[in-house]
Scaffold this motif. Structure first.
Motif, PDB file in Angstrom:
ATOM      1  N   THR A   6       0.855  -1.187   0.000  1.00  0.00           N
ATOM      2  CA  THR A   6       0.000   0.000   0.000  1.00  0.00           C
ATOM      3  C   THR A   6       0.888   1.232   0.000  1.00  0.00           C
ATOM      4  O   THR A   6       1.947   1.261   0.633  1.00  0.00           O
ATOM      5  CB  THR A   6      -0.917   0.027   1.236  1.00  0.00           C
ATOM      6  N   HIS A   7       0.445   2.218  -0.704  1.00  0.00           N
ATOM      7  CA  HIS A   7       1.206   3.455  -0.791  1.00  0.00           C
ATOM      8  C   HIS A   7       1.041   4.245   0.505  1.00  0.00           C
ATOM      9  O   HIS A   7       0.043   4.101   1.214  1.00  0.00           O
ATOM     10  CB  HIS A   7       0.701   4.275  -1.984  1.00  0.00           C
ATOM     11  N   GLU A   8       1.998   5.097   0.796  1.00  0.00           N
ATOM     12  CA  GLU A   8       1.973   5.902   2.015  1.00  0.00           C
ATOM     13  C   GLU A   8       0.753   6.810   2.051  1.00  0.00           C
ATOM     14  O   GLU A   8       0.173   7.070   3.106  1.00  0.00           O
ATOM     15  CB  GLU A   8       3.274   6.710   2.088  1.00  0.00           C
ATOM     16  N   LEU A   9       0.310   7.270   0.890  1.00  0.00           N
ATOM     17  CA  LEU A   9      -0.883   8.124   0.795  1.00  0.00           C
ATOM     18  C   LEU A   9      -2.118   7.379   1.286  1.00  0.00           C
ATOM     19  O   LEU A   9      -2.957   7.935   2.004  1.00  0.00           O
ATOM     20  CB  LEU A   9      -1.079   8.593  -0.644  1.00  0.00           C
ATOM     21  N   HIS A  10      -2.226   6.109   0.939  1.00  0.00           N
ATOM     22  CA  HIS A  10      -3.378   5.320   1.366  1.00  0.00           C
ATOM     23  C   HIS A  10      -3.370   5.099   2.873  1.00  0.00           C
ATOM     24  O   HIS A  10      -4.421   5.074   3.515  1.00  0.00           O
ATOM     25  CB  HIS A  10      -3.413   3.983   0.622  1.00  0.00           C
ATOM     26  N   GLN A  11      -2.216   4.945   3.454  1.00  0.00           N
ATOM     27  CA  GLN A  11      -2.122   4.776   4.909  1.00  0.00           C
ATOM     28  C   GLN A  11      -2.557   6.046   5.627  1.00  0.00           C
ATOM     29  O   GLN A  11      -3.280   5.992   6.622  1.00  0.00           O
ATOM     30  CB  GLN A  11      -0.691   4.415   5.313  1.00  0.00           C
ATOM     31  N   ARG A  12      -2.118   7.207   5.132  1.00  0.00           N
ATOM     32  CA  ARG A  12      -2.541   8.471   5.752  1.00  0.00           C
ATOM     33  C   ARG A  12      -4.039   8.678   5.592  1.00  0.00           C
ATOM     34  O   ARG A  12      -4.715   9.110   6.519  1.00  0.00           O
ATOM     35  CB  ARG A  12      -1.793   9.649   5.125  1.00  0.00           C
ATOM     36  N   SER A  15      -5.923   6.493   8.047  1.00  0.00           N
ATOM     37  CA  SER A  15      -5.901   6.980   9.429  1.00  0.00           C
ATOM     38  C   SER A  15      -6.815   8.193   9.593  1.00  0.00           C
ATOM     39  O   SER A  15      -7.474   8.350  10.624  1.00  0.00           O
ATOM     40  CB  SER A  15      -4.474   7.315   9.859  1.00  0.00           C
ATOM     41  N   ARG A  16      -6.888   9.051   8.585  1.00  0.00           N
ATOM     42  CA  ARG A  16      -7.820  10.186   8.660  1.00  0.00           C
ATOM     43  C   ARG A  16      -9.263   9.703   8.657  1.00  0.00           C
ATOM     44  O   ARG A  16     -10.106  10.246   9.374  1.00  0.00           O
ATOM     45  CB  ARG A  16      -7.601  11.138   7.487  1.00  0.00           C
ATOM     46  N   ASN A  17      -9.534   8.690   7.854  1.00  0.00           N
ATOM     47  CA  ASN A  17     -10.892   8.141   7.820  1.00  0.00           C
ATOM     48  C   ASN A  17     -11.268   7.514   9.155  1.00  0.00           C
ATOM     49  O   ASN A  17     -12.415   7.638   9.600  1.00  0.00           O
ATOM     50  CB  ASN A  17     -11.028   7.107   6.702  1.00  0.00           C
ATOM     51  N   LEU A  18     -10.315   6.844   9.797  1.00  0.00           N
ATOM     52  CA  LEU A  18     -10.593   6.279  11.119  1.00  0.00           C
ATOM     53  C   LEU A  18     -10.870   7.385  12.135  1.00  0.00           C
ATOM     54  O   LEU A  18     -11.784   7.271  12.956  1.00  0.00           O
ATOM     55  CB  LEU A  18      -9.416   5.432  11.600  1.00  0.00           C
ATOM     56  N   GLY A  19     -10.106   8.468  12.080  1.00  0.00           N
ATOM     57  CA  GLY A  19     -10.326   9.591  12.992  1.00  0.00           C
ATOM     58  C   GLY A  19     -11.687  10.228  12.779  1.00  0.00           C
ATOM     59  O   GLY A  19     -12.413  10.523  13.735  1.00  0.00           O
TER      60      GLY A  19
END
Length: 65
Positions: A6-12, A15-19
């Motif tokens: 997974t790309h770093e953009l997808h990880q960020r 995490s924003r979606n979880l927040g």
């Protein structure tokens, strides 16, 4: 062939979606809790239903004495 990394953009973004999901869930819990408390206490639950309410009508002069 599936993508395994997974790309770093997808990880960020995840995490924003979880927040955001946590904030929305907290808001729903808060509104639900306030609703339950209001219903259980029975505080002045008069709604506007196109009918005169006794609590809003003026007191008759003979009743003041």
């Amino acid at each position: 062939m599936p993508i395994t990394q997974t790309h770093e953009l997808h990880q960020r973004r995840f995490s924003r979606n979880l927040g955001l999901g946590a904030v929305l869930l907290a808001f729903v819990v808060l509104v639900f809790g306030l609703t339950v408390v209001k219903v259980n206490r029975g505080d002045k639950m008069e709604a506007y239903d196109h009918q005169p309410r006794a609590s809003v009508l003026p007191v008759a002069p003979e009743a003041k004495q």
